[in-house]
Enzyme design. Structure first.
Site, PDB file in Angstrom:
ATOM      1  N   ASP A 149       0.821  -1.200   0.000  1.00 36.80           N
ATOM      2  CA  ASP A 149       0.000   0.000   0.000  1.00 36.80           C
ATOM      3  C   ASP A 149       0.862   1.259   0.000  1.00 36.80           C
ATOM      4  O   ASP A 149       1.930   1.306   0.611  1.00 36.80           O
ATOM      5  CB  ASP A 149      -0.915  -0.015   1.234  1.00 36.80           C
ATOM      6  CG  ASP A 149      -1.942   1.083   1.199  1.00 36.80           C
ATOM      7  OD1 ASP A 149      -2.846   1.020   0.362  1.00 36.80           O
ATOM      8  OD2 ASP A 149      -1.837   2.023   2.015  1.00 36.80           O
ATOM      9  N   ARG A 150       0.393   2.293  -0.689  1.00 36.37           N
ATOM     10  CA  ARG A 150       1.174   3.523  -0.858  1.00 36.37           C
ATOM     11  C   ARG A 150       1.583   4.146   0.474  1.00 36.37           C
ATOM     12  O   ARG A 150       2.700   4.648   0.618  1.00 36.37           O
ATOM     13  CB  ARG A 150       0.370   4.529  -1.693  1.00 36.37           C
ATOM     14  CG  ARG A 150       1.138   5.792  -2.050  1.00 36.37           C
ATOM     15  CD  ARG A 150       0.300   6.722  -2.898  1.00 36.37           C
ATOM     16  NE  ARG A 150      -0.773   7.327  -2.136  1.00 36.37           N
ATOM     17  CZ  ARG A 150      -0.642   8.450  -1.422  1.00 36.37           C
ATOM     18  NH1 ARG A 150       0.533   9.081  -1.371  1.00 36.37           N
ATOM     19  NH2 ARG A 150      -1.657   8.950  -0.765  1.00 36.37           N
TER      20      ARG A 150
END
Length: 318
Positions: A149-150
């Site tokens: 996830d970013r």
């Protein structure tokens, strides 16, 4: 079973470490699109405007497998492959570097910083770990074996050669990679830990948050307390599955949402990102058996989350 035909190689080079978009023209039994232009307008005008689609055609931005520019009046041919580079607006640079934990002829294990997407998606295209690594390591065929996830920092595994990618992706798909995370979140003395959380998580496209709903569980996370101090705890998280936002959802469910989480329990208003307040979630380690050599592999992130407040020594979890 009929095998899918392998798509031809892209006739366009990468730009700033980003591949061109590949488009396969779908079946059109009703004859809705007499020309290629008609289909491209129907497909993209709503997103970028009809004038921009027309301009890209006029500029020769859409090409066929031979690399030749596609004419707007060419007859529509279902199954044909086209390629193009989408317009990329200037992106704010994430002010943290991608670390290299390990590299050999098959894999690159990177330490991805907070705020940097793993792969191009949405408005994050050139400012991604993949694009940066391709440029910096001069590995144009580099591909991720999984996605981090970013907003999460830590270990991400990339594969150097396309022919090796499937073997490493299969490890993640078949849950043969042990992943450990760390998180900083509120400390609740009344919460009995360790605990294994199981629930059914659903994430809809276009919706920022995932949600839990009744039904057969599709996610599982083990949560352990490492230490606590000053009202905060440091937790070890071991997910057995990999649903989107799984760890964030599960800690929120326990009443200890991860520090600086912009989505759980409350979605914050959209605005400039505060790089001084990263989500306190870190992919700490990866452990697996290499599918080619049979050797045991274990990698540990060199990054660290914020220290707990007050004092120099640790407070035990007991």
């Amino acid at each position: 079973m009929r095998r899918r035909t392998k798509a031809p190689a892209a006739p366009l080079p990468q730009v700033a470490g980003v591949d061109p978009v590949r488009l396969r023209l779908p079946a059109d039994p009703a004859g809705t699109w007499p020309t290629v232009r008609d289909h491209l307008l129907a497909r993209y005008a709503g997103a970028i405007g009809a004038a921009r689609v027309e301009a890209m055609l006029a500029e020769g931005r859409f090409v066929g497998a031979d690399g030749a520019a596609v004419r707007a009046d060419e007859p529509y041919a279902a199954g044909r492959h086209l390629w193009f580079h989408r317009d990329v607006p200037p992106e704010e640079r994430v002010p943290f570097e991608v670390g290299i934990v390990y590299r050999d002829e098959r894999i690159v294990v990177a330490d991805k910083p907070h705020f940097l997407a793993t792969t191009p998606r949405g408005r994050h295209v050139t400012e991604t770990a993949l694009a940066r690594l391709r440029r910096g390591l001069r590995l144009p065929e580099l591909q991720p074996a999984h996605r981090l996830d970013r907003l999460t920092a830590g270990l991400a595994l990339f594969v150097v050669r396309p022919e090796d990618r499937g073997a490493y992706q299969t490890l993640f798909r078949d849950r043969r990679v042990r992943k450990e995370y760390e998180a900083v979140a509120p400390y609740d003395p009344g919460l009995a830990l360790p605990v294994t959380v199981r629930s059914r998580i659903v994430k809809e496209r276009g919706v920022l948050t995932a949600r839990e709903e009744p039904g057969e569980p599709n996610s599982e996370s083990r949560v352990e307390l490492i230490e606590h101090r000053g009202g905060l705890g440091r937790y070890r998280l071991v997910p057995s599955t990999g649903r989107t936002h799984q760890l964030r959802v599960h800690l929120n469910r326990l009443g200890i949402p991860i520090l600086h989480d912009p989505l759980y329990p409350v979605v914050r208003e959209d605005g400039p990102e505060d790089h001084t307040r990263p989500l306190q979630l870190l992919a700490r380690s990866l452990k697996f058996t290499d599918p080619f050599t049979g050797a045991g592999r274990r990698f540990v992130s060199g990054l660290a989350l914020a220290p707990l407040p007050g004092g120099d020594g640790k407070v035990s979890a007991g």
